[in-house]
Structures are given as C-alpha cells and as structure tokens.
Design an enzyme around this catalytic site. Sequence first.
Site, short mmCIF file in Angstrom:
data_model
loop_
_atom_site.label_atom_id
_atom_site.label_comp_id
_atom_site.label_asym_id
_atom_site.label_seq_id
_atom_site.Cartn_x
_atom_site.Cartn_y
_atom_site.Cartn_z
N SER A 267 0.80 -1.23 0.00
CA SER A 267 0.00 0.00 0.00
C SER A 267 0.83 1.27 0.00
O SER A 267 0.30 2.35 -0.28
CB SER A 267 -0.94 0.01 1.21
OG SER A 267 -0.24 -0.21 2.41
N HIS B 139 -0.71 4.49 7.18
CA HIS B 139 -0.15 5.10 5.98
C HIS B 139 0.16 6.57 6.17
O HIS B 139 -0.31 7.19 7.12
CB HIS B 139 -1.12 4.89 4.81
CG HIS B 139 -1.53 3.47 4.61
ND1 HIS B 139 -2.71 2.95 5.10
CD2 HIS B 139 -0.88 2.44 4.01
CE1 HIS B 139 -2.78 1.65 4.80
NE2 HIS B 139 -1.68 1.33 4.15
N ASP C 57 -3.52 7.86 7.81
CA ASP C 57 -4.45 7.00 8.56
C ASP C 57 -3.64 6.12 9.51
O ASP C 57 -2.48 6.39 9.78
CB ASP C 57 -5.38 6.20 7.62
CG ASP C 57 -4.64 5.13 6.79
OD1 ASP C 57 -3.48 4.81 7.11
OD2 ASP C 57 -5.24 4.61 5.83
#
Length: 376
Positions: A47, A341, A338
């Site tokens: 990610s 991340h 978040d």
Amino acid sequence: MRRLGSFFFFFFFLVFFINATCCRGKSQQQQQQLPKKQVPFFIFGDSFLDAGNNNYINTSTLDQANFWPYGLTYFKFPTGRFSDGRLLSDFIAKRAKLPLIPPFLQPGLRQYYHGVNFASSGAGALAETFRGFVIDLKTQLSNYYQVASWFRHTLGNDEGEATISRAVHLFSIGSNDYMSPFLTNPTILNNYNDSTYVGMVIGNLTTVIKEIYRVGGRKFAFINVPELGCVPGMRIIKSDNNGSCLEDATRLATLHNKALSKLLFELEKRLEGFKYSLFDFNSNLRQRMQHPSKYGFKEGETACCGSGQYRGVFSCGGKRRVKEFELCKNPKEYVFWDSYHLTERIYRQFADQMWGGTSNSDDVGPYNMKNLFQIH
C-alpha cells in the site's frame, strides 16, 4: 480535350499529394507517440505504492482506499491510493518526466511504454499474507511477465530486451508479512523463530529479483520497512501497552532491514550489471515521528484520519468495521494519514531524498533514483 486531360492530371496529382502528406503526417505523429530510449518505471509491492490495483479485485475495504476522504487533497477524489494525495512512486515518476504510472489492472490499459504499477495494498512476499484479499508478490511477478512479453512483441526482441534493461524496478515489500500475524493470528509466529520467518520473506523477495534479472531487468530500487510497532494502528493492539510501540513487530522489521541490505550487497557482487538504490525509509520516518517540527509537521504520532488513541483504529472513511472516524483539518501538518499510511507531504519529502540523495547522507545508496533513470 487537352484541357480536360490537364484538369484530371492536376486533380489526381492534388489528391495524391494530399494523401501522401496526410499519411506522412500520421506516420510522423505515430513515431512521436512512441518514446525513444524510454526508461519505463515498474512498481511492485504494497500500500505504500499501490496506485489502485485493489479497486479491481474482489477484496474487503480493509485493503481498499477507493472512498472519501482518501485522495482528498491532490486528486480531490479517491483513486485507491492509501493517502490524502500522491505516493512516493508518483513523485519519482514526475521527477523522471513520466506521467502517473497506471495500475496494471486498470480497465482499458493496452500499452506500457512508460511502465506499470503492479503493487497491491496488503500484499506481502509470502503468499499466506492476507491470502485471498491481495495480489501477492509472486502474482505481481506473473503480471510482469505479461508486460515483458508485450515489450518484446511490440518492439521486437532486441529493442524489447534493451528497453527492459533500461527500466527501473521499485519495491516496497515486507511490512504486511510482519504486521499480519499481529492483526490476524499471532500464533503463526510460534511456528518459527524470528530469523527463520524473516528468512522466508527475504527468500521470496530474492526469487522475484532474480527472475526479473533473468528476464532482463538490471536496475532496482527498494525502500526498507519502518518501525512497524510504532505506527498508530500497531500501538493500540495491546491494551495493556499504554500506547507504547509493539516491540515484537519492530524487532522483525529491524531484522528484515539488516537482511535486505546484506542481500542487495551480495546480489550486486554476483549478478553482472545489477544496480540498486536502497532508501532508508525506517530512519527517515522515525526522525519525523520524533521531531515533526524539524521537518515542517505539527504531529508525528497521531494519524490525521481514524479514531481512538493515536487515531490508530483503522476506521478512516467509515467503510470498515468501525464506522465512526475523525478527520484532521490539515493533512499537511501530519506525518500519518491514517492508522498505517502516510500523508502526501511526507511522501514528497522522501521522494526528493530518494531522487537526489547521496550515499554520504546514509539516506540512499549506492545509487539514487536519478542515477538509475539516467544510467544506460
């Protein structure tokens, strides 16, 4: 009659001239559309680099970011990137004068001259990591085979191989392999000691690197893994930890980073023409977490989007298990976007270091990204 013949001769000459000019114009235009000596950019991993592949697979919202407020600041809409805006790879592409590199699974994608993004949020080097919900590294390699074949078919074997050898291959992998046991089933780690488990991850990554080298890839870039136990989502796993870092996860990350450095050093000696860049993502993130104001941030530990202590509950967007979430007013003031991340601003800072950093700084080496794109 002669006038009529002259007229027809002039008419056919005019039609021929127009057609020839048009065709030549089209041919020149088509040639201009084909980049000469292009350096494609291939992106693998998780990610930190996924530009939206998980939008197109059957997975859960835990591994997707295609809903508000993801994409809030730069794109103004969610793209599938786990950030408020652009990622590391987006800024590197811009520096290399490339467009945004599209996800491999993007519908309608038919040509790969500039490269392609294979990364999948939640992916690991181990096939068991979040199995069934992500595109693991081995499957990303299979997708790469397809693209390599496309280059050979489209450009011919010789030019196809030359183009692949010029390409830069960027990796971010390992974080999910070490976080997933704590997030799903911690007993998995009871079956292995730390060194053995890290060895499995590094072993799978080694296989993929060697396969890309066999296909023709020569230029590689890597970011190591952060102190995983200190990201907001990991700090709240143990309620009796009082928000302290989860040391078991951080220990695995430390072992991984040492093993990765050793692996790349050995591959450079053993594989002719193998060139690499390794960015110390770990220490650069730690510095910003501990001293945010030094780098222009106000908050280094609490996330911009989420809920609970450190906003470590992975609820950003309200589409996951917990529906309630908080959103900060200005993501630029935060290191973390978040629970797991980072914000666009920190990715931009890291990309600048990756692009122009020197080996003397210990941030990146032995090559920086600018070197890799320019070396032929």
